[in-house]
Motif scaffolding. Structure first.
Motif, mmCIF file in Angstrom:
data_model
loop_
_atom_site.group_PDB
_atom_site.id
_atom_site.type_symbol
_atom_site.label_atom_id
_atom_site.label_comp_id
_atom_site.label_asym_id
_atom_site.label_seq_id
_atom_site.Cartn_x
_atom_site.Cartn_y
_atom_site.Cartn_z
ATOM 1 N N VAL A 8 0.844 -1.195 0.000
ATOM 2 C CA VAL A 8 0.000 0.000 0.000
ATOM 3 C C VAL A 8 0.881 1.248 0.000
ATOM 4 C CG1 VAL A 8 -1.874 -1.135 1.265
ATOM 5 C CG2 VAL A 8 -0.189 0.194 2.524
ATOM 6 N N ARG A 9 0.327 2.321 -0.514
ATOM 7 C CA ARG A 9 0.977 3.634 -0.405
ATOM 8 C C ARG A 9 0.409 4.302 0.832
ATOM 9 N NH1 ARG A 9 4.711 7.253 -1.704
ATOM 10 N NH2 ARG A 9 4.018 9.298 -2.333
ATOM 11 N N LEU A 10 1.277 4.693 1.726
ATOM 12 C CA LEU A 10 0.827 5.360 2.950
ATOM 13 C C LEU A 10 0.336 6.768 2.624
ATOM 14 C CD1 LEU A 10 3.714 4.303 5.361
ATOM 15 C CD2 LEU A 10 1.443 3.291 5.153
ATOM 16 N N PRO A 11 -0.684 7.232 3.323
ATOM 17 C CA PRO A 11 -1.137 8.607 3.141
ATOM 18 C C PRO A 11 -0.024 9.604 3.455
ATOM 19 C CG PRO A 11 -2.769 7.341 4.350
ATOM 20 C CD PRO A 11 -1.527 6.486 4.265
ATOM 21 N N ASN A 32 -2.082 -1.267 25.048
ATOM 22 C CA ASN A 32 -0.994 -1.995 25.716
ATOM 23 C C ASN A 32 -1.333 -3.435 26.080
ATOM 24 O OD1 ASN A 32 -2.659 -1.476 27.930
ATOM 25 N ND2 ASN A 32 -0.965 -0.988 29.271
ATOM 26 N N GLN A 33 -2.596 -3.782 26.207
ATOM 27 C CA GLN A 33 -2.966 -5.162 26.526
ATOM 28 C C GLN A 33 -3.575 -5.874 25.322
ATOM 29 O OE1 GLN A 33 -5.426 -4.987 30.042
ATOM 30 N NE2 GLN A 33 -3.752 -4.219 31.288
ATOM 31 N N GLY A 34 -3.475 -5.239 24.167
ATOM 32 C CA GLY A 34 -3.967 -5.852 22.947
ATOM 33 C C GLY A 34 -5.476 -5.815 22.773
ATOM 34 N N VAL A 35 -6.155 -5.012 23.584
ATOM 35 C CA VAL A 35 -7.611 -4.967 23.521
ATOM 36 C C VAL A 35 -8.089 -4.135 22.327
ATOM 37 C CG1 VAL A 35 -9.707 -4.260 24.735
ATOM 38 C CG2 VAL A 35 -7.836 -5.347 25.986
ATOM 39 N N CYS A 36 -7.472 -3.004 22.084
ATOM 40 C CA CYS A 36 -7.895 -2.098 21.007
ATOM 41 C C CYS A 36 -6.795 -1.950 19.974
ATOM 42 C CB CYS A 36 -8.208 -0.708 21.556
ATOM 43 S SG CYS A 36 -9.603 -0.646 22.671
ATOM 44 N N ARG A 37 -7.229 -1.640 18.762
ATOM 45 C CA ARG A 37 -6.310 -1.319 17.671
ATOM 46 C C ARG A 37 -6.840 -0.076 16.971
ATOM 47 N NH1 ARG A 37 -6.123 -6.464 13.968
ATOM 48 N NH2 ARG A 37 -8.344 -6.500 14.436
ATOM 49 N N TRP A 38 -5.921 0.788 16.587
ATOM 50 C CA TRP A 38 -6.263 1.979 15.831
ATOM 51 C C TRP A 38 -5.706 1.832 14.429
ATOM 52 C CZ3 TRP A 38 -5.016 1.984 20.910
ATOM 53 C CH2 TRP A 38 -5.853 2.654 21.797
ATOM 54 N N GLY A 39 -6.433 2.323 13.464
ATOM 55 C CA GLY A 39 -5.960 2.202 12.096
ATOM 56 C C GLY A 39 -6.653 3.158 11.156
ATOM 57 N N ILE A 40 -6.326 2.973 9.894
ATOM 58 C CA ILE A 40 -6.906 3.750 8.805
ATOM 59 C C ILE A 40 -7.545 2.740 7.868
ATOM 60 C CG2 ILE A 40 -6.414 5.278 6.861
ATOM 61 C CD1 ILE A 40 -3.837 6.112 8.500
ATOM 62 N N LEU A 41 -8.816 2.894 7.605
ATOM 63 C CA LEU A 41 -9.480 1.973 6.691
ATOM 64 C C LEU A 41 -8.773 1.994 5.340
ATOM 65 C CD1 LEU A 41 -13.243 2.692 7.500
ATOM 66 C CD2 LEU A 41 -11.828 0.772 8.307
ATOM 67 N N THR A 42 -8.593 0.822 4.756
ATOM 68 C CA THR A 42 -7.861 0.746 3.479
ATOM 69 C C THR A 42 -8.543 1.590 2.403
ATOM 70 O OG1 THR A 42 -8.977 -1.336 2.970
ATOM 71 C CG2 THR A 42 -6.771 -1.474 3.945
ATOM 72 N N GLU A 43 -9.849 1.735 2.475
ATOM 73 C CA GLU A 43 -10.562 2.554 1.494
ATOM 74 C C GLU A 43 -10.243 4.037 1.634
ATOM 75 O OE1 GLU A 43 -14.940 2.994 3.474
ATOM 76 O OE2 GLU A 43 -14.150 0.969 3.197
ATOM 77 N N HIS A 44 -9.608 4.440 2.741
ATOM 78 C CA HIS A 44 -9.244 5.845 2.970
ATOM 79 C C HIS A 44 -7.752 6.116 2.782
ATOM 80 C CE1 HIS A 44 -13.028 6.110 5.694
ATOM 81 N NE2 HIS A 44 -13.325 6.284 4.422
#
Length: 169
Positions: free
Chosen positions: A64-67, A111-123
């Motif tokens: 992918v190309r990063l924004p 830190n405990q692997g509960v949540c992840r933050w990201g950018i939708l691939t469509e964006h």
């Protein structure tokens, strides 16, 4: 902060500076640099960022190309784990931690692997795309990407302030 006011620890007021940082990504990067220097006492320097070749290599690995905002941020401060990984973890480009999963480019883990933050691939084609969060639920079928911030640069400002509160000492 008033224009022309010297940038010193005595004159760095986080609330108005953060509000200004929300205007656009160049303001966010200025806030990042000022915060690192004035609030935390260690300015950004040539060793703070990831080299352009390393960013291009990771893009090729990911397919992918990063924004633009993501490339700019990692080029400016992508090695400053003291700023962004005191509690939760900003995923490294150099350490090949950043990855694509569940329809998103994952850039941060709780830190405990509960949540992840990201950018939708469509964006990923947007200059400064929105950031979403996926909370770890017991019933995985109920997990959904939820809005976090309107832009990646706004998320960086939030993470910076949050992580500074988690600094040891």
């Amino acid at each position: 902060m008033l224009a022309g006011t010297p940038v010193t620890a005595d004159h760095f007021d986080v609330a108005p500076e953060a509000a200004e940082a929300a205007q656009d990504r160049s303001s966010a990067w200025r806030f990042l640099a000022r915060f690192a220097e004035c609030w935390l006492g260690r300015p950004l320097d040539a060793t703070s960022g990831v080299l352009p070749d390393q960013i291009r290599t990771r893009e090729a690995d990911l397919g992918v190309r990063l924004p633009s905002a993501v490339r700019e941020f990692y080029g400016l401060a992508g090695r400053r784990h003291d700023l962004f990984s005191n509690q939760d973890v900003l995923l490294s480009i150099v350490g090949r931690q950043m990855y694509v999963d569940a329809g998103a480019l994952i850039v941060r883990h709780e830190n405990q692997g509960v949540c992840r933050w990201g950018i939708l691939t469509e964006h990923l084609d947007q200059e400064d795309p929105p950031v979403v969060v996926l909370g770890g639920l017991a019933d995985k079928s109920q997990e959904r990407w939820e809005p976090w911030t309107e832009t990646f640069s706004a998320a960086v400002v939030q993470w910076l302030v949050y992580e500074s509160c988690m600094r040891p000492g």
